[in-house]
Motif scaffolding. Sequence first.
Motif, mmCIF file in Angstrom:
data_model
loop_
_atom_site.group_PDB
_atom_site.id
_atom_site.type_symbol
_atom_site.label_atom_id
_atom_site.label_comp_id
_atom_site.label_asym_id
_atom_site.label_seq_id
_atom_site.Cartn_x
_atom_site.Cartn_y
_atom_site.Cartn_z
ATOM 1 N N PHE A 48 0.821 -1.215 0.000
ATOM 2 C CA PHE A 48 0.000 0.000 0.000
ATOM 3 C C PHE A 48 0.858 1.269 0.000
ATOM 4 N N GLY A 49 1.951 1.253 0.767
ATOM 5 C CA GLY A 49 2.897 2.376 0.744
ATOM 6 C C GLY A 49 2.547 3.520 1.669
ATOM 7 N N ASP A 50 1.514 4.269 1.318
ATOM 8 C CA ASP A 50 1.218 5.494 2.056
ATOM 9 C C ASP A 50 0.104 5.286 3.088
ATOM 10 N N ILE A 51 0.357 4.388 4.042
ATOM 11 C CA ILE A 51 -0.634 4.165 5.095
ATOM 12 C C ILE A 51 -0.661 5.381 6.014
ATOM 13 N N VAL B 237 -13.429 -1.075 7.205
ATOM 14 C CA VAL B 237 -12.388 -0.180 6.710
ATOM 15 C C VAL B 237 -12.260 -0.256 5.196
ATOM 16 N N THR B 238 -12.151 0.909 4.543
ATOM 17 C CA THR B 238 -11.851 0.947 3.115
ATOM 18 C C THR B 238 -10.608 1.798 2.904
ATOM 19 N N LEU B 239 -9.611 1.252 2.216
ATOM 20 C CA LEU B 239 -8.427 2.032 1.857
ATOM 21 C C LEU B 239 -8.809 2.907 0.677
ATOM 22 N N ILE B 240 -8.443 4.196 0.712
ATOM 23 C CA ILE B 240 -8.934 5.050 -0.371
ATOM 24 C C ILE B 240 -7.874 5.675 -1.272
ATOM 25 N N ASP B 241 -6.701 5.990 -0.804
ATOM 26 C CA ASP B 241 -5.746 6.643 -1.693
ATOM 27 C C ASP B 241 -4.749 5.603 -2.195
ATOM 28 N N TYR B 242 -4.809 5.282 -3.471
ATOM 29 C CA TYR B 242 -3.944 4.239 -4.020
ATOM 30 C C TYR B 242 -2.693 4.809 -4.688
ATOM 31 N N GLY B 243 -2.410 6.086 -4.450
ATOM 32 C CA GLY B 243 -1.261 6.745 -5.073
ATOM 33 C C GLY B 243 0.079 6.168 -4.642
ATOM 34 N N GLY B 244 0.109 5.527 -3.481
ATOM 35 C CA GLY B 244 1.380 4.981 -2.992
ATOM 36 C C GLY B 244 1.539 3.505 -3.263
ATOM 37 N N VAL B 245 0.511 2.887 -3.847
ATOM 38 C CA VAL B 245 0.555 1.436 -4.058
ATOM 39 C C VAL B 245 1.681 1.087 -5.038
ATOM 40 N N GLY C 56 9.140 -5.076 -4.273
ATOM 41 C CA GLY C 56 10.509 -5.069 -4.787
ATOM 42 C C GLY C 56 10.936 -3.751 -5.393
ATOM 43 N N ARG C 57 9.963 -2.880 -5.679
ATOM 44 C CA ARG C 57 10.303 -1.573 -6.232
ATOM 45 C C ARG C 57 10.432 -0.543 -5.123
ATOM 46 N N SER C 58 10.780 0.702 -5.502
ATOM 47 C CA SER C 58 10.875 1.727 -4.470
ATOM 48 C C SER C 58 9.482 2.308 -4.199
ATOM 49 N N VAL C 59 9.158 2.481 -2.930
ATOM 50 C CA VAL C 59 7.829 2.945 -2.529
ATOM 51 C C VAL C 59 7.524 4.285 -3.201
ATOM 52 N N LYS C 60 6.374 4.346 -3.887
ATOM 53 C CA LYS C 60 6.058 5.493 -4.737
ATOM 54 C C LYS C 60 5.724 6.760 -3.980
ATOM 55 N N GLN C 61 5.031 6.603 -2.869
ATOM 56 C CA GLN C 61 4.561 7.789 -2.145
ATOM 57 C C GLN C 61 4.485 7.402 -0.674
ATOM 58 N N PHE C 62 5.028 8.249 0.180
ATOM 59 C CA PHE C 62 4.965 7.941 1.606
ATOM 60 C C PHE C 62 4.872 9.228 2.404
ATOM 61 N N THR C 63 4.541 9.111 3.674
ATOM 62 C CA THR C 63 4.466 10.271 4.544
ATOM 63 C C THR C 63 5.516 10.085 5.628
ATOM 64 N N GLY D 99 12.106 4.455 6.849
ATOM 65 C CA GLY D 99 13.395 5.092 6.564
ATOM 66 C C GLY D 99 13.607 6.312 7.457
ATOM 67 N N TYR D 100 12.561 7.076 7.624
ATOM 68 C CA TYR D 100 12.591 8.281 8.464
ATOM 69 C C TYR D 100 12.997 7.920 9.892
ATOM 70 N N TRP D 101 12.536 6.747 10.369
ATOM 71 C CA TRP D 101 12.836 6.307 11.730
ATOM 72 C C TRP D 101 14.116 5.476 11.804
#
Lengths: 304, 252
Positions: free
Chosen positions: A143-146, A159-167, A171-178, A184-186
């Motif tokens: 999902f990426g951008d939880i 529950v419904t996941l709604i923003d799929y921009g980070g999916v 194996g690839r680099s995460v597209k979108q994160f907060t 990585g931030y931690w």
Amino acid sequence: MITSSNDIPKLVLHPGFKVIGKWSGNSYTIQRLLGEGTSGKVYLVKCNQKCFALKVGLDDLSLQSEINVLKKVNEELGSSERIFVESDDFELQGDVFPYYIMKYIQGVDAKTYIQRNGYQWFYLIGMNILNQLQQLHKKNWIFGDIKVENMIVSDYGSVTLIDYGGVTAKGRSVKQFTEIYDRGYWGKGNRKADEAYDLFSFAILCLILMDSISLSEIKSEQKKGAYLLKRAKMNPSCKHMIPFFEKAIYGKFQSTGHACDEWKKLMYGAGFEQSKSIILPWLEPALASSIFVFLLTLYLSFMH
Amino acid sequence: MVQQIIVITDGCSNVGVDPVTAAALAREENIIVNVIGVVDEGDIGLRGTREIEEMAAAGGGISKIVQSKQLARTVQMMTRKTVVNTIQQVVNEELEQIIGSSASLEDLHPDQRAKVVHVIENLEENISLRVVLLVDASASMKPKITAVEEAVHDLMLSLQAREGRSEVSLFHFPGSKNKNDFAEKDLDWSTEFAIMKRLFYKINMRGATPTGPALLKVIEYMSQKQSINDIKVLDKAAEADKEGAMLSDYIV
């Protein structure tokens, strides 16, 4: 030509405006703005008396990439679970704006839901999120951008996941994160899309839902896994879930399936600890006011 | 390959060649120049803002003025944009060849668009990428250096996750060892943050800000290093072949 996101004209659609699909000819009437994020705006729209959500992106490329993912996810779901409806373009003052239509899901974000209905819902909501993630992970997506803003909680904690921009494909680099949800931030790993990446973000989400950490108070010197666990241990509602958080934060879960099992084990083991003490937010003010009335009565009766 | 220089500064150049000219040269060498102005207190001034904007315009990139806490995010955003835009440009040119005059993504039917975007995403993940961060180390940058280090670390973290080859190098200007050195290398092409020397000690108390000459030095480094690196890769491949041969001999 490269433009910074500031240069993109701010598109505002007013209630009553008819969005007409350039390719399909379908028309949707704007009702109101539902939300606005980094990647675009979501409007409530109506088509033949039925409500839908319409998303207009700030960037054509990312919107299309989100649509691609949604379509693929849709193929895997049963017809009642599908959230993607269609995608198209509309024209306004000579400009073309791509958009897509989703099912309109009524609900609130998880934080609001728990605040309104009590902490005991936390366990069920957590389990529902984990189940949603597991479904996605089985199809080799992350999902990426939880985050709190990217899911809707409806009646009885569904529950419904709604923003799929980070999916992102595994194996690839995460597209979108907060940042705050990002391992990585931690300093707890890289940004390669794997199941553990989502589980880490999920742990942060839980800590935020349980008010163990707040977005504003984190300083760069606290950016350590140990700090997160310390905060979790300080919170009586989180305490018995510590083994879960420990594994999620340090990337120890072999799979999301294992994480689901652990969550359930701890949840039932604790017997929903919180549900014993039902939280009634009106109780305290009610008690205070009744004491006040009592004292006032005493005072008045002595005065007479 | 996508090549990018990100200049991080908080003021105006005052020595040597105009940085706008240097940026235009970079563009000619297929290097995109992005510029970040970092300001925590006060502002960068009209002249500084102008220079930053013009530098980015000449270098085919973007400019942004941010606070130091937004630095890591901005470096990420610029890098991603540079990659996407470079690829999109190539794809648009290809589309034009196929469909004819000034085709863009929007002119395609949604189904076709979906396929094109899929291709763009694959390229975005796999294309090799090189980034040089060129950091202003004048005295006023001192309180912002930690943020710069964090941003470098953060960028590497993201680039490590890519499938394509990604390398980062770091320079500061002016050089701190040699008075006549316009820019000094702190980190050679690398994917590891650990190798980086502490920038903090490189702060220069002299007043000079040779942004233009520093940029020239980095452009030279990038275009030179390319050929040397290619040779290195070839050497490595040859070595691997040898090892492979040895290994198979051993097995036999």
